[in-house]
Design an enzyme around this catalytic site. Structure first.
Site, PDB file in Angstrom:
ATOM      1  N   PRO A   2       0.365   4.700  -0.021  1.00  0.00           N
ATOM      2  CA  PRO A   2       1.322   3.620  -0.533  1.00  0.00           C
ATOM      3  C   PRO A   2       1.464   1.966  -0.263  1.00  0.00           C
ATOM      4  CG  PRO A   2       2.037   4.600   2.011  1.00  0.00           C
ATOM      5  CD  PRO A   2       1.047   4.733   1.517  1.00  0.00           C
ATOM      6  N   GLU A   3       0.858   1.833  -1.226  1.00  0.00           N
ATOM      7  CA  GLU A   3       0.889  -0.069  -1.528  1.00  0.00           C
ATOM      8  C   GLU A   3       1.853  -0.689  -2.329  1.00  0.00           C
ATOM      9  OE1 GLU A   3      -2.727  -0.105  -4.700  1.00  0.00           O
ATOM     10  OE2 GLU A   3      -3.106   2.158  -4.252  1.00  0.00           O
TER      11      GLU A   3
END
Length: 274
Positions: A2-3
């Site tokens: 996850p960014e």
DNA sequence: ATTGCTTCCTGAGCGC
DNA sequence: TGCGCTCAGGAAGCAA
């Protein structure tokens, strides 16, 4: 992994699905997952009602009615999945948010790089001293880059991953933004022209915005709150590709221990530091 | 001050 | 079938 777009997607979905829920307790199921910065003060029980949910960089922030903040970082493989207490627990459940009324939120994290922190609303966010500006804010512009890259001889790819400079960009979007701005990833930060800085700012904003519209990128582990995947993996141009959209062979190199994907034909030869 | 290397961790994929 | 190896990488901690 996850960014910013993935965390933003999760924040939006959680906002719809769990705002107003009363958290009875947060249970740690693997030691080291939850850090309590509020102790030795006694935590209230129930912990509080979720009044709002925000995001800063790759951090998720739950605001509770009791002036407590729950900060979640998903690390590499962390997922927050809405469920009920009766549901079968996933294999790598690390913590559990229990809600009054029987619903709950699973914090599942195979590789355990994720963590949860409780802190007071009145205290400064514990991660803030190490965090740069939001890339989707107007503060992120070519002047910001000009000011901060002037003495940075390191490769621009590594600088994009530096959370203390810009908060929220990870390996996928760093590669994609450099491809879109046609900048070679090995280019020295200080070696970027003003035109390149401007192109990079626009590319970062464009790719993050597009990824949010497609609910993020699922390569392997990332899942939305309802366990669905994102869609942006279908729109990547170089990351884990063998050819770019214009048909050139994509190159793979390692920078600061991470794999960089780029197109030598589309991305201009780097200006290296002396 | 800046940079990069190592560490944490588990599952997938691969060669034999 | 199964073993051992490599790889994936966010960010802290440390050394240069």
């Amino acid at each position: 992994m996850p960014e910013l777009p993935e965390v933003e997607t999760i924040a939006r979905e959680l906002r719809d699905q769990v705002t107003g829920e009363i958290i009875t307790q947060v249970t740690q199921l693997r030691s080291g997952t939850v850090t309590d910065l509020i102790s030795p003060a006694r935590l209230p029980c129930p912990l509080g009602t979720i009044t709002s949910i925000g995001r800063r960089g790759k951090y998720l922030i739950f605001d509770l009615s009791t002036a407590i903040l729950i900060v979640v970082h998903l690390g590499m493989t962390g997922k927050l999945i809405t469920a009920t207490a009766a549901d079968e627990r996933p294999d790598h459940l690390r913590a559990l948010f229990s809600f009054a009324g029987g619903r709950c939120l699973f914090f599942d994290d195979i590789r355990t790089f994720g963590h949860i922190t409780l802190q007071k609303q009145s205290d400064p966010l514990y991660f803030e001293p190490r965090l740069g500006i939001e890339p989707l804010s107007s503060a992120f512009n070519k002047n910001y880059l000009k000011q901060h890259l002037v003495n940075r001889p390191g490769p621009v790819k590594n600088l994009l991953l530096d959370q203390s400079l810009i908060a929220g960009i990870g390996n996928i979007y760093a590669c994609e933004a450099l491809y879109r701005s046609r900048i070679h990833p090995a280019t020295s930060g200080a070696g970027l022209s003003v035109a390149q800085m401007n192109a990079l700012v626009l590319a970062v904003k464009e790719v993050l915005t597009a990824a949010i519209e497609h609910n993020g990128t699922t390569i392997s582990d990332y899942r939305r709150v309802d366990d669905k995947t994102g869609d942006f993996q279908n729109f990547l141009r170089v990351y884990q590709k063998t050819a770019c959209p214009r048909g050139h062979a994509v190159q793979k190199i390692v920078q600061a221990g991470r794999t960089t994907y780029y197109c030598p034909a589309c991305q201009k030869a780097p200006i290296l530091p002396r």
